[in-house]
Design a protein around this motif. Structure first.
Motif, mmCIF file in Angstrom:
data_model
loop_
_atom_site.group_PDB
_atom_site.id
_atom_site.type_symbol
_atom_site.label_atom_id
_atom_site.label_comp_id
_atom_site.label_asym_id
_atom_site.label_seq_id
_atom_site.Cartn_x
_atom_site.Cartn_y
_atom_site.Cartn_z
ATOM 1 N N TYR A 22 16.131 39.064 -42.712
ATOM 2 C CA TYR A 22 16.923 39.767 -41.795
ATOM 3 C C TYR A 22 18.403 39.900 -41.947
ATOM 4 N N SER A 52 16.032 34.204 -36.335
ATOM 5 C CA SER A 52 14.890 35.095 -36.440
ATOM 6 C C SER A 52 13.677 34.249 -36.021
ATOM 7 N N ASN A 61 14.251 49.107 -37.043
ATOM 8 C CA ASN A 61 15.500 48.788 -37.546
ATOM 9 C C ASN A 61 16.603 49.362 -36.503
#
Length: 833
Positions: free
Chosen positions: A261, A480, A580
């Protein structure tokens, strides 16, 4: 009539097993039909059914233990065939039995329910049952009756139920900590198949190998992996790697981290807490459902066991290396069900071989594990801070297109160039048997990472052609979360067919923020040797956030494994949803961009056991990587599609002490984003690239004391079509190979010793996509000597014995890594208890 204990010549003591069950009521186990010629195999099958990787610890006195062993043979086969008694309700209503001698209570439960209830007389002798009130099934009634008595109830082989002394299965250290060859899968497989039985090529580098080779980083470890190209810390971030020509973000315990990420840290971490590194190739790339289309690298961390163990280690060597490791492990409770482990390490160096900041890191990794016959739960944390100087490097001369021959031990401009990675990671892994043949597995992880790159960017001026260097620096921060849960069902369909199914849900999300230094001093034609003329200012502070991104992935999947005759067939499909979100702040905050995509990834495989030692396998998988890059008209480019095909053989050698995996693979990737040759401002989905090759891995013990770990991957890379801006595949050598061999022997009663040697190399590769710059091939030879005496283990190693100048693969001609020169490392370890 009770059969007397018999002691056989092999040392096993077993109680005889019943030749049959009577139709009703409870039965004391009588003289059985288990002969001397078969009992050993049956006992081994029983032990294996409870997990070949675990230590059996049986509670109760010796006579109860022996009864449990014999009855466990019954239970092992019955576990895969759940008896109908589990769901039967007593005729006429609930079962009620007052407190009484336990053997009489079990007789009564059997008569009332009409279910065969069997037990070992020694296990129940002198015990009094708990009262049973209105139980709805025989199993429920027995569980009420034996509550708190150290007994358990399990299905019988021919229906019915069996009461035995409770079996407590306690964890032990994984085979990867004690052996070069491993056969069990971990988080990289959801079917519970060993690596030998999977229709795919997977290479495992164990903690045992890591320790022997004195590896200090993931890039050190991955020298052993075929088809993997690893690059050390650079100006772009932490260590990175590709598998079979495609980028791999890295997994930890089968789950995604912040490296997926936007934080370019890879899966790098101190090696003290690594149990194994699994190089997952081909179909394994869709394990996480996220990118990693050619393969992946899965770092598996160490777990607690019930073994009482305290070990310390110390390393020293070239460039002022000093490193210490502590590994403490023990059972916490008297029944060995709960165990704990603490791993701590610290390292410092004066400088690295490039003259840059020496590697400094520390790690603290505590973990707890609860394990019994039905449950295995591991909860762990890992906190580490790492500051690693960039590796030595040089660049190509733009005119001659030859590598500039400079002293790699001298830093360019500034010695305090480094990449700092600070990580806090919390994880859990839980497996629970719901009923025999049905398991629930849930894994999760939270990851927080900060990456600071204090590295100069060296390149050529497009206007003047001169070398220029700038010192901006960058900072990336991210977090994350990942969770993966699935239900695994194993069953028999008739006598000749076995089936395993798993269905599950996978979720991950993450976010990152990026900053740059407030000032960016630039130097024209900086000295590439010793810097005695240019004054370089200190690193500047970081400014505000420039880019903020976040993402989310959800996936549902299902797999089916069918086993019949000598054939195993595996099929599966995964549906993914990608989200996203991004925002920039270069000239004030931009509008938030939100994007959504989905994709489907099917896979299939087959393995045929031609003989007990030889298997033939083939597989196919299709992966999708969500692309959120817009074309000039604002439309999103199509997803990148990858197809993986592979066929090969697996061969066991020397009574399964060694194994060979050999395969041919074909990977094709389409829709790679490229620039429009006729309009550089526009982006297009390109035709992609293809990689075809052979992959050979050897691991295990060839002769007593002699072990080998070897790999060879030869790949032909090609673009499906070329353009004026790209004609070849960069950063990918045709050949990668390694051979590491160890020999150990007993010198005297209290002294053991040995030697090892390793050869690691790769062929030449292109350093840019036009094929104009070529990195020459590299070869390195290492050697180690081992000595164990008085409880101390000594390891003396020499790396790059011939002091060869080796260059690493790269995709940009302005950064060519230079591998380490000859160096020495000395390791001393001691197990205190």
């Amino acid at each position: 009539m009770e059969h007397r204990l018999q002691e056989y010549g092999c040392g096993c003591i077993l109680r005889g097993l019943p030749p049959h069950y009577t139709p009703r009521g409870a039965n004391r186990l009588t003289k059985g039909a288990l002969s001397h010629s078969t009992h050993g195999c049956a006992l081994r099958r029983w032990c294996a059914s409870w997990g070949g990787d675990y230590m059996l610890n049986l509670t109760g006195n010796v006579r109860r233990l022996l009864g449990a062993a014999s009855l466990g043979v019954i239970a092992a086969f019955g576990a895969s065939l759940p008896g109908t008694a589990m769901a039967q309700v007593a005729p006429g209503g609930g079962i009620t039995v007052p407190a009484m001698p336990l053997d009489r209570a079990l007789d009564t439960i059997g008569r009332q329910s009409g279910v065969n209830v069997n037990f070992d007389p020694d296990a129940v002798k002198t015990l009094t049952s708990q009262p049973v009130s209105n139980a709805r099934s025989a199993r429920e009634a027995i569980e009420m009756a034996i509550k708190g008595l150290g007994l358990t109830v399990i299905p019988g082989t021919q229906g019915g139920l069996v009461v035995v002394s409770e079996i407590v299965v306690t964890a032990r250290r994984d085979e990867a900590e004690t052996s070069v060859l491993v056969r069990a899968a971990t988080t990289s497989d959801r079917n519970g198949l060993g690596l030998r039985n999977q229709p795919r090529n997977t290479q495992v580098i164990t903690a045992k190998t890591i320790e022997e080779q004195q590896a200090l980083s993931i890039t050190d470890i991955l020298r052993n992996a075929g088809g993997v190209t690893a690059q050390q810390n650079s100006g772009n971030g932490g260590a990175t790697y590709t598998v079979r020509g495609f980028f791999a973000g890295g997994l930890v315990n089968g789950l995604t981290t912040t490296s997926q990420y936007g934080v370019n840290a890879g899966a790098d971490q101190p090696v003290a807490n690594i149990e194994r590194v699994e190089v997952l190739k081909g179909p394994d790339a869709i394990l996480s459902g996220f990118n990693n289309l050619g393969g992946n690298v899965n770092v598996v961390t160490k777990k607690p066991s019930a073994e009482e163990r305290l070990a310390v280690g110390f390393d020293t060597g070239s460039f002022g290396l000093v490193r210490g490791v502590l590994d403490a492990n023990n059972a916490i409770t008297a029944d060995n069900k709960l165990s704990g482990r603490v791993i701590a390490s610290g390292q410092t160096m004066d400088h690295n071989y490039g003259g840059y900041t020496g590697d400094k890191n520390w790690l603290f990794a505590p973990s707890l594990r609860y394990k019994d016959r039905l449950t295995d739960i591991v909860i762990g944390a890992s906190i580490n801070e790492s500051k690693s100087g960039i590796g030595a490097y040089t660049l190509f001369d733009r005119v001659s297109r030859q590598i500039i021959d400079r002293d790699p031990s001298v830093p360019i401009l500034k010695s305090d160039q480094y990449v700092e990675v600070n990580t806090k990671r919390f994880s859990f892994d839980a497996t629970r048997q719901i009923v025999p043949g049905v398991e629930l597995v849930v894994r999760g992880m939270h990851d927080q990472t900060q990456l600071i790159a204090r590295v100069s960017n060296v390149g050529y001026s497009s206007r003047t052609g001169l070398v220029i260097a700038s010192f901006t620096g960058s900072q990336q921060e991210g977090s994350s979360n990942a969770i993966d849960g699935f239900l695994r069902v194993k069953t028999h369909i008739g006598d000749a067919l076995k089936a395993s199914f798993n269905v599950g849900y996978n979720y991950s999300d993450g976010s990152s923020e990026q900053r740059s230094g407030l000032s960016s001093p630039t130097f024209v034609s900086p000295p590439l040797g010793a810097n005695t003329t240019v004054i370089v200012p200190p690193w500047s502070a970081f400014g505000n956030v420039l880019v903020r991104t976040s993402g989310k992935q959800q996936g549902v999947y299902g797999q089916a494994l069918i086993e019949f005759w000598k054939v195993k067939v595996l099929g599966g499909v995964r549906k993914n949803w990608f989200d996203n979100q991004s925002q920039t702040f270069f000239a004030g905050p931009s509008p938030i961009t939100k994007q959504h995509k989905d994709g489907t990834s099917p896979s299939a495989g087959i393995i045929f056991d031609a003989t007990d030692a030889l298997s033939i396998f083939a597989n196919y998988s299709r992966g999708e990587q969500a692309t959120f890059t817009p074309a000039r008209d604002g439309s999103l480019l199509p997803n990148i599609i990858t197809t993986n095909k592979e066929a090969g053989v697996k061969l066991d050698l020397f009574n399964k002490r060694a194994t060979i995996n050999a395969s041919y693979f074909d990977i094709q990737q389409d829709n790679i984003v490229i620039r429009d040759p006729s309009d550089p401002t526009n982006l297009l989905p390109g035709p992609g690239q293809r990689g075809r090759g052979i992959d050979l891995n050897v691991a295990g013990q060839l002769l007593p004391g002699w072990t080998v770990l070897a790999s060879l991957t030869r790949t032909k890379y090609a673009l499906l079509s070329t353009t004026t801006t790209q004609t070849t595949v960069a950063n990918q050598p045709r050949d990668t190979y390694s051979v590491y061999s160890t020999y150990r022997t007993k010198i005297s009663d209290d002294v053991n010793g040995g030697v090892s040697a390793g050869l690691y190399g790769r062929s030449s590769s292109f350093a840019n996509v036009l094929g104009q710059y070529v990195v020459p091939p590299s070869r390195q030879v290492d050697a180690n000597g081992f000595l164990s005496v008085a409880g101390f283990d000594l390891n003396v190693g020499v790396r790059n014995i011939f002091n060869r100048r080796n260059y690493g693969s790269t995709s940009i001609f302005t950064y060519v890594p230079v591998s380490e020169p000859r160096s020495v490392r000395v390791s001393i370890s001691k197990r205190l208890f």
